[in-house]
Design an enzyme around this catalytic site. Structure first.
Site, PDB file in Angstrom:
ATOM      1  N   LYS A 182      -9.265   8.462   3.503  1.00 30.95           N
ATOM      2  CA  LYS A 182      -9.782   7.134   3.159  1.00 30.95           C
ATOM      3  C   LYS A 182     -11.192   6.923   3.707  1.00 30.95           C
ATOM      4  O   LYS A 182     -11.871   5.972   3.306  1.00 30.95           O
ATOM      5  CB  LYS A 182      -8.851   6.030   3.690  1.00 30.95           C
ATOM      6  CG  LYS A 182      -7.536   5.899   2.924  1.00 30.95           C
ATOM      7  CD  LYS A 182      -6.729   4.701   3.413  1.00 30.95           C
ATOM      8  CE  LYS A 182      -5.412   4.566   2.662  1.00 30.95           C
ATOM      9  NZ  LYS A 182      -4.440   5.600   3.038  1.00 30.95           N
ATOM     10  N   HIS A 194      -2.190   7.994   6.674  1.00 30.15           N
ATOM     11  CA  HIS A 194      -2.495   6.714   6.023  1.00 30.15           C
ATOM     12  C   HIS A 194      -3.872   6.231   6.486  1.00 30.15           C
ATOM     13  O   HIS A 194      -4.700   5.844   5.662  1.00 30.15           O
ATOM     14  CB  HIS A 194      -1.415   5.696   6.373  1.00 30.15           C
ATOM     15  CG  HIS A 194      -1.533   4.405   5.637  1.00 30.15           C
ATOM     16  ND1 HIS A 194      -1.518   4.334   4.260  1.00 30.15           N
ATOM     17  CD2 HIS A 194      -1.673   3.125   6.085  1.00 30.15           C
ATOM     18  CE1 HIS A 194      -1.631   3.060   3.890  1.00 30.15           C
ATOM     19  NE2 HIS A 194      -1.736   2.316   4.966  1.00 30.15           N
ATOM     20  N   CYS A 207       0.805  -1.222   0.000  1.00 28.32           N
ATOM     21  CA  CYS A 207       0.000   0.000   0.000  1.00 28.32           C
ATOM     22  C   CYS A 207       0.836   1.270   0.000  1.00 28.32           C
ATOM     23  O   CYS A 207       0.279   2.378  -0.003  1.00 28.32           O
ATOM     24  CB  CYS A 207      -0.956  -0.014   1.196  1.00 28.32           C
ATOM     25  SG  CYS A 207      -2.091  -1.418   1.149  1.00 28.32           S
ATOM     26  N   PHE A 236       2.013  -3.530   3.746  1.00 25.81           N
ATOM     27  CA  PHE A 236       2.406  -4.863   4.195  1.00 25.81           C
ATOM     28  C   PHE A 236       3.896  -5.060   3.901  1.00 25.81           C
ATOM     29  O   PHE A 236       4.434  -4.538   2.937  1.00 25.81           O
ATOM     30  CB  PHE A 236       1.609  -5.942   3.469  1.00 25.81           C
ATOM     31  CG  PHE A 236       0.185  -6.095   3.952  1.00 25.81           C
ATOM     32  CD1 PHE A 236      -0.316  -5.326   4.985  1.00 25.81           C
ATOM     33  CD2 PHE A 236      -0.642  -7.042   3.373  1.00 25.81           C
ATOM     34  CE1 PHE A 236      -1.616  -5.482   5.428  1.00 25.81           C
ATOM     35  CE2 PHE A 236      -1.957  -7.211   3.806  1.00 25.81           C
ATOM     36  CZ  PHE A 236      -2.443  -6.429   4.833  1.00 25.81           C
ATOM     37  N   GLU A 249      -0.051   4.580  13.757  1.00 27.10           N
ATOM     38  CA  GLU A 249       0.303   5.812  13.050  1.00 27.10           C
ATOM     39  C   GLU A 249       0.199   7.021  13.979  1.00 27.10           C
ATOM     40  O   GLU A 249       1.018   7.943  13.895  1.00 27.10           O
ATOM     41  CB  GLU A 249      -0.593   6.021  11.831  1.00 27.10           C
ATOM     42  CG  GLU A 249      -0.185   7.253  11.033  1.00 27.10           C
ATOM     43  CD  GLU A 249      -0.997   7.467   9.768  1.00 27.10           C
ATOM     44  OE1 GLU A 249      -0.574   8.274   8.917  1.00 27.10           O
ATOM     45  OE2 GLU A 249      -2.065   6.829   9.622  1.00 27.10           O
ATOM     46  N   HIS A 286      -9.774   2.456   0.540  1.00 19.71           N
ATOM     47  CA  HIS A 286      -8.327   2.220   0.473  1.00 19.71           C
ATOM     48  C   HIS A 286      -7.956   1.709  -0.908  1.00 19.71           C
ATOM     49  O   HIS A 286      -8.277   0.570  -1.270  1.00 19.71           O
ATOM     50  CB  HIS A 286      -7.941   1.205   1.546  1.00 19.71           C
ATOM     51  CG  HIS A 286      -6.464   1.057   1.753  1.00 19.71           C
ATOM     52  ND1 HIS A 286      -5.531   1.705   0.979  1.00 19.71           N
ATOM     53  CD2 HIS A 286      -5.745   0.328   2.658  1.00 19.71           C
ATOM     54  CE1 HIS A 286      -4.315   1.379   1.376  1.00 19.71           C
ATOM     55  NE2 HIS A 286      -4.417   0.557   2.394  1.00 19.71           N
TER      56      HIS A 286
END
Length: 415
Positions: free
Chosen positions: A337, A305, A165, A403, A316, A342
């Site tokens: 988002k 994010h 991502c 990831f 985060e 996403h």
């Protein structure tokens, strides 16, 4: 030839997203607090008894924009990249440039999953003669890069970062390196993803990474809310035209913002989960500020994010605190988002566009679906209405994490 001292600026923006078929419609919908999530109407939703039946699909199908031949010969992930790149190039003034001085960098996390599974089903059910000869070129993760490079006749390099991502943001970081190393004067950079398909949805659902609010898709993506239960999968592409300030001014281009620097780190912690204290993420933000010679007090806005996962949002939050030594009262944090869903490998590039637009228009988008804020998230999240940003010389960060522990922070400065 470029040097490390050259300022890199953004002169073109392009996107196709769940909120709109281009940047203006997407940005307007974002500021209006519109959600792009909707129930999926594909036959395979019922066929595979998927536990998640929603996603944020494109507002304007690629078949409405591209020719039949382009749709037939390109996987959706390349189709989306082509649409976004053409808009960005036109927005930059479709500049005349030697092909050898123009490069492309398009990140993607998954690539041509639709083509891959379609080819496998043809082989399995009808034999090798029914596999399309274009299957391999279409399914490759670098097929969007190739499609855009051929469309724009860009011979200065074609790069495809694959960092889950964070791929789209790393595509933009690749653009910085390409220009500063003197290999190109301009780079069309960003990310694309077309993973609304039963396999990724089934896999993410098995990880319990997706929201299961199937009865209310538009309220499902809710970063920082105590009721968040996972992200809403989305699709689309976003591209930026990058060039040196000298090159842009010489051709009389409009400049949206300066792309100052990029921080890239890795958690080296887990295949999917973020490092819980946000050590790698905070290091990426610090690195971006240090490389860009940015005083943390100059940073007034962060496009987080913020995927809407219970663990990720908290990690985060801790990372932002650590990066700014807990001096965060001046930071307006946006969690976009909540509206776009996403976009996986395209998310960082789309949110880079939002960050650039926020600086150019001096306004930070407001999050939706934040009904009951998690007390563990002690950030100044923009909610309710978009918030004006200060005048003068200001900086904003765009965070993207993926990831495998990939962390990318992009720093932009107002012009």
């Amino acid at each position: 030839m470029s040097t490390t001292r050259d300022r890199i600026v953004v002169t073109g923006l392009g996107a196709t997203t769940p909120l709109g078929g281009d940047v203006p419609s997407t940005w307007d919908a974002l500021l209006a607090g519109t959600s792009g999530a909707r129930a999926l109407d594909a036959d395979w939703v019922a066929e595979y008894s998927l536990p998640v039946t929603m996603g944020a699909t494109l507002a304007v199908p690629s078949s409405d924009v591209l020719t039949r031949v382009e749709v037939r010969r390109q996987d959706p992930c390349a189709q989306y990249a082509l649409i976004a790149a053409r808009e960005a190039w036109a927005d930059a003034g479709a500049p005349g440039i030697e092909p050898e001085r123009l490069a492309v960098a398009v990140g993607s996390g998954i690539g041509g999953i639709d083509t891959l599974i379609t080819a496998w089903e043809a082989l399995r059910t009808r034999g090798p003669r029914r596999v399309m000869p274009t299957s391999v070129p279409m399914l490759l993760v670098n097929s969007p890069t190739g499609a855009v490079a051929m469309d724009l006749e860009a011979r200065g390099g074609g790069h495809t970062p694959v960092s889950a991502c964070a791929s789209g943001a790393e595509g933009i970081a690749s653009g910085i390196r390409t220009i500063r190393e003197g290999r190109a004067d301009m780079v069309v950079a960003g990310g694309t993803e077309a993973a609304i398909h039963p396999l990724p949805i089934g896999g993410f659902a098995a990880m319990q990474a997706l929201s299961t609010r199937n009865d209310e898709p538009q309220r499902a993506s809710r970063p920082y809310d105590v009721g968040r239960d996972g992200f809403v999968i989305a699709e689309g592409a976003a591209m930026l035209v990058l060039e040196t300030e000298e090159h842009a001014k010489a051709r009389g281009a409009r400049i949206y913002a300066e792309l100052v620097s990029a921080g890239l780190t890795n958690d080296a912690f887990h295949a999917a989960a973020p490092e819980p204290e946000g050590i790698g993420a905070s290091a990426a933000m610090r690195q971006a500020m240090e490389l860009g010679d940015i005083d943390p007090r100059e940073v007034v806005h962060v496009n987080a994010h913020a995927t809407s996962t219970p663990v990720g949002d908290i990690a985060e939050c801790k990372a932002i605190h650590a990066a700014f030594d807990d001096r965060i009262d001046h930071l307006a944090v946006s969690a976009t988002k909540s509206m776009t869903g996403h976009l996986l490998g395209a998310a960082g590039a789309l949110e880079a566009i939002f960050t650039v637009k926020a600086l150019a228009e001096r306004i930070a988008p407001a999050q939706i679906n934040l009904d009951d804020k998690d007390p563990a998230i002690d950030l100044d999240v923009v909610v309710g209405q978009p918030r004006p940003l200060p005048s003068g010389d200001i900086v904003a960060l765009d965070n993207s994490f993926g990831f495998g522990g990939c962390n990318v922070a992009l720093a932009f400065r107002s012009v």
